[in-house]
Design a protein around this motif. Structure first.
Motif, mmCIF file in Angstrom:
data_model
loop_
_atom_site.group_PDB
_atom_site.id
_atom_site.type_symbol
_atom_site.label_atom_id
_atom_site.label_comp_id
_atom_site.label_asym_id
_atom_site.label_seq_id
_atom_site.Cartn_x
_atom_site.Cartn_y
_atom_site.Cartn_z
ATOM 1 N N ALA A 417 -14.212 -50.240 -51.444
ATOM 2 C CA ALA A 417 -13.068 -51.186 -51.383
ATOM 3 C C ALA A 417 -11.755 -50.479 -51.022
ATOM 4 N N THR A 418 -11.431 -49.607 -51.773
ATOM 5 C CA THR A 418 -10.095 -49.208 -51.859
ATOM 6 C C THR A 418 -9.810 -48.385 -50.479
ATOM 7 N N VAL A 419 -11.016 -47.450 -49.904
ATOM 8 C CA VAL A 419 -10.837 -46.809 -48.894
ATOM 9 C C VAL A 419 -10.685 -47.889 -47.696
ATOM 10 N N ARG A 420 -11.606 -48.597 -47.475
ATOM 11 C CA ARG A 420 -11.506 -49.803 -46.554
ATOM 12 C C ARG A 420 -10.285 -50.466 -46.392
ATOM 13 N N ALA A 421 -9.684 -50.736 -47.604
ATOM 14 C CA ALA A 421 -8.394 -51.578 -47.684
ATOM 15 C C ALA A 421 -7.193 -50.549 -47.010
ATOM 16 N N GLN A 422 -7.354 -49.315 -47.579
ATOM 17 C CA GLN A 422 -6.236 -48.546 -46.979
ATOM 18 C C GLN A 422 -6.404 -48.209 -45.489
ATOM 19 N N MET A 423 -7.707 -47.983 -45.124
ATOM 20 C CA MET A 423 -7.884 -48.072 -43.637
ATOM 21 C C MET A 423 -7.185 -49.059 -42.917
ATOM 22 N N ALA A 424 -7.361 -50.081 -43.220
ATOM 23 C CA ALA A 424 -6.882 -51.556 -42.783
ATOM 24 C C ALA A 424 -5.451 -51.288 -42.906
ATOM 25 N N LYS A 425 -4.802 -51.134 -44.001
ATOM 26 C CA LYS A 425 -3.419 -51.236 -44.344
ATOM 27 C C LYS A 425 -2.712 -50.161 -43.451
ATOM 28 N N PHE A 426 -3.061 -49.015 -43.218
ATOM 29 C CA PHE A 426 -2.460 -47.927 -42.382
ATOM 30 C C PHE A 426 -2.790 -47.936 -40.960
ATOM 31 N N GLY A 427 -3.571 -48.991 -40.541
ATOM 32 C CA GLY A 427 -3.956 -49.487 -39.067
ATOM 33 C C GLY A 427 -4.705 -48.287 -38.623
ATOM 34 N N LEU A 428 -5.621 -47.354 -39.384
ATOM 35 C CA LEU A 428 -6.612 -46.186 -39.049
ATOM 36 C C LEU A 428 -7.725 -46.890 -38.061
ATOM 37 N N ALA A 429 -8.073 -47.661 -38.426
ATOM 38 C CA ALA A 429 -9.455 -48.161 -37.505
ATOM 39 C C ALA A 429 -9.825 -49.624 -37.956
ATOM 40 N N ASP A 430 -10.748 -50.276 -37.205
ATOM 41 C CA ASP A 430 -11.316 -51.787 -37.290
ATOM 42 C C ASP A 430 -12.778 -51.528 -37.529
ATOM 43 N N VAL A 431 -13.153 -52.206 -38.635
ATOM 44 C CA VAL A 431 -14.814 -52.557 -38.745
ATOM 45 C C VAL A 431 -15.334 -53.292 -37.867
ATOM 46 N N VAL A 432 -16.205 -52.985 -37.018
ATOM 47 C CA VAL A 432 -16.776 -53.804 -36.246
ATOM 48 C C VAL A 432 -18.092 -54.146 -36.360
ATOM 49 N N ASP A 433 -18.757 -53.549 -37.268
ATOM 50 C CA ASP A 433 -20.080 -53.828 -37.845
ATOM 51 C C ASP A 433 -20.262 -53.147 -39.125
ATOM 52 N N GLU A 434 -21.481 -53.614 -39.990
ATOM 53 C CA GLU A 434 -21.886 -52.829 -41.241
ATOM 54 C C GLU A 434 -23.327 -52.674 -41.206
ATOM 55 N N ILE A 435 -23.825 -51.726 -41.588
ATOM 56 C CA ILE A 435 -25.135 -51.570 -41.713
ATOM 57 C C ILE A 435 -25.498 -51.598 -43.410
ATOM 58 N N VAL A 436 -25.855 -52.671 -43.763
ATOM 59 C CA VAL A 436 -26.251 -53.041 -45.076
ATOM 60 C C VAL A 436 -27.174 -52.277 -45.771
ATOM 61 N N PRO A 437 -27.267 -51.684 -46.800
ATOM 62 C CA PRO A 437 -28.260 -50.676 -47.160
ATOM 63 C C PRO A 437 -29.468 -51.363 -47.804
ATOM 64 N N TYR A 438 -30.568 -50.735 -47.403
ATOM 65 C CA TYR A 438 -31.934 -51.136 -47.716
ATOM 66 C C TYR A 438 -32.457 -49.901 -48.945
ATOM 67 N N GLY A 439 -31.952 -48.726 -48.283
ATOM 68 C CA GLY A 439 -32.329 -47.461 -49.265
ATOM 69 C C GLY A 439 -32.038 -46.333 -48.572
ATOM 70 N N SER A 440 -31.854 -44.969 -49.432
ATOM 71 C CA SER A 440 -31.465 -43.823 -48.929
ATOM 72 C C SER A 440 -32.362 -42.894 -49.523
ATOM 73 N N ILE A 441 -32.450 -41.585 -48.844
ATOM 74 C CA ILE A 441 -32.964 -40.444 -49.296
ATOM 75 C C ILE A 441 -31.960 -39.184 -49.461
ATOM 76 N N MET A 442 -31.784 -38.459 -50.585
ATOM 77 C CA MET A 442 -30.782 -37.470 -50.549
ATOM 78 C C MET A 442 -31.547 -36.384 -51.257
ATOM 79 N N ALA A 443 -31.159 -35.028 -51.160
ATOM 80 C CA ALA A 443 -31.901 -33.849 -51.781
ATOM 81 C C ALA A 443 -31.904 -33.923 -53.182
ATOM 82 N N GLY A 444 -31.136 -34.571 -53.964
ATOM 83 C CA GLY A 444 -31.379 -34.455 -55.525
ATOM 84 C C GLY A 444 -31.145 -33.071 -56.019
#
Length: 471
Positions: A417-444
């Protein structure tokens, strides 16, 4: 005819000490130059004065602290940027909301962007050249099916794929590697074949989720150029160091550069473009294989890098973990860029315009306030299983090695939320869509079961019991 001219005479006339001085002295003695003729020769042939650290140009800070931990992080980022920007090739710099230090003071931080004039700095794109993100949107698929499919076809951890399990590299691209003076290296060529279809470790991932805008299932992968890129980085740093010694004094070793208008600079620039093609292909082969295994049709696919060098005329924009939003830098997308945050948060799809504040870039992710080891210490005495259960509730989180890596769980990163708020505050970019998580894989934590670690453990046990060990 020879004269008794000395090196001091040449230095007094403006010839700096260095490798060229001996050859120059020998030449003027052979030519028999003295007086004004000698002064004229020195003026015409002396090397250009070595570049020294400059007064740092202004830095655009798109980063604020909201907690004590963030205050310390911001202070460290500011300190390293202040030293970094004294590098004499740099003309502008910016810091994104996900910024965090990435090495000794003077090293470009994660979330840093700098514009260099006629110079390519390998240390400013780092060893993970072209770390990037790809999205595939499917016509009719369930997130679990896609995550299962990519789990079957991907590879996390060290090294590459064995014979019989490799993806095929384009023969044209392989030939282009062989024709480039940096990439025609036995180690790079072998890795280009073996590492295709691998994702490495650390914060790299495969992620399945649902588009908020379309309700469709999407696959997202995050990784870079693996062994080929890491080896190119080493060769680039070696070349840049030679130029640093020749062209400058007082410049930090990690900020060495290759002049872009030299033969070596042009070859390195072309090598970067070929590594870019390889990395895009590395993503693409996994997405294609996952679609085939799942038996699903693709609606759209796009990709962007966030650890790279981007060129506009004689200015080279080095992004160490920053996502370009400048359309001149986006040949592979429709202008929509990809910003992952953590495994429990949506992947953001963004669009933006070039401003004085952003230099044409936005955040690449969430960043960290603490190092991996510091975060692990802060987790206290809870077991890995307890921490994992608490932080991955509601998502299908998997570690390819089978070992939990608590340094990649959501709490290891800055609050989304902090990163998103500051991205908006400083006019860096606009969010046009979100991919809501089902799950992920990482190396571990694959190192826990690494052969070298098991061998060392066996030797320790043998010493304790007086046995011969596994030698």
């Amino acid at each position: 005819m020879t004269t008794n001219i000395t090196g001091k005479d040449l230095i007094d006339l403006g010839f700096e000490q260095g490798r060229e001085l001996g050859a120059a002295l020998e030449r003027v003695r052979v030519l028999g130059l003295e007086g004004q003729a000698l002064a004229d020769w020195v003026n015409a042939n002396k090397p250009a004065p070595k570049l020294k650290p400059q007064v740092a140009p202004e830095i655009q800070f798109n980063l604020e602290a909201e907690t004590e931990a963030e205050e310390e992080n911001v202070a460290k980022v500011r300190e390293t940027m202040d030293v970094l920007m004294r590098t004499p090739t740099l003309r502008a710099g910016a810091v994104m909301p996900d910024a965090c230090p990435a090495g000794p003071v003077g090293t470009i931080p994660v979330g840093g962007v700098v514009a260099a004039q006629n110079a390519i700095h390998p240390g400013m794109h780092s060893a993970d050249i072209c770390c990037s993100v790809m999205v595939t949107e499917f016509e009719d698929a369930q997130p679990k099916d896609i995550l299962d499919a990519v789990h079957k076809v991907t590879h996390f951890g060290p090294g590459g794929r064995p014979n019989g399990m490799r993806y095929t590299m384009s023969p044209e691209l392989y030939d282009a590697f062989r024709e480039n003076s940096f990439l025609n290296d036995k180690k790079i060529l072998q890795a280009a074949l073996e590492h295709l279809g691998t994702q490495g470790d650390g914060n790299h991932f495969a992620y399945a989720g649902t588009s908020s805008a379309n309700g469709t299932t999407c696959l997202v992968t995050h990784h870079g150029s693996r062994g080929p890129g890491a080896s190119l980085y080493k060769l680039g740093m070696r070349a840049a160091e030679a130029w640093r010694k020749k062209l400058s004094t007082g410049v930090l070793k990690q900020n060495a550069w290759i002049p872009a208008d030299t033969d070596e600079g042009e070859a390195y620039w072309q090598a970067l473009q070929l590594i870019r093609k390889w990395t895009k292909g590395n993503h693409n082969c996994l997405h294609q294989a996952a679609a085939q295994v799942a038996g699903k049709d693709v609606r759209e696919r796009f990709w962007n890098e966030h650890n790279f060098v981007f060129r506009k005329g004689d200015m080279f924009y080095h992004a160490k973990g920053a996502t370009p939003v400048d359309t001149e830098m986006l040949p592979d997308t429709n202008g929509t860029q990809i910003v992952p945050l953590n495994m429990a948060e949506p992947v953001l799809l963004i669009r933006g315009a070039v401003t004085d504040r952003n230099l044409g870039f936005a955040p690449h992710g969430a960043g960290r306030n603490f190092s991996r080891s510091a975060h692990k210490r802060a987790l206290g005495e809870r077991s890995e299983a307890e921490i994992f259960a608490a932080e991955t509730q509601g998502i299908d989180a998997r570690f390819y090695s089978g070992n939990i890596d608590t340094s990649e769980l959501p709490s290891a990163y800055k609050p989304a939320a902090t990163v998103r708020a500051q991205m908006a505050k400083f006019g860096l970019a606009d969010v046009v869509d979100e991919i809501v998580p089902y799950g992920s894989i990482m190396a571990g934590d694959w190192e826990r079961d690494a052969p070298w670690r098991k061998k060392a453990a066996a030797k320790r046990a043998a010493r304790q019991t007086g046995g011969p060990g596994d030698g």
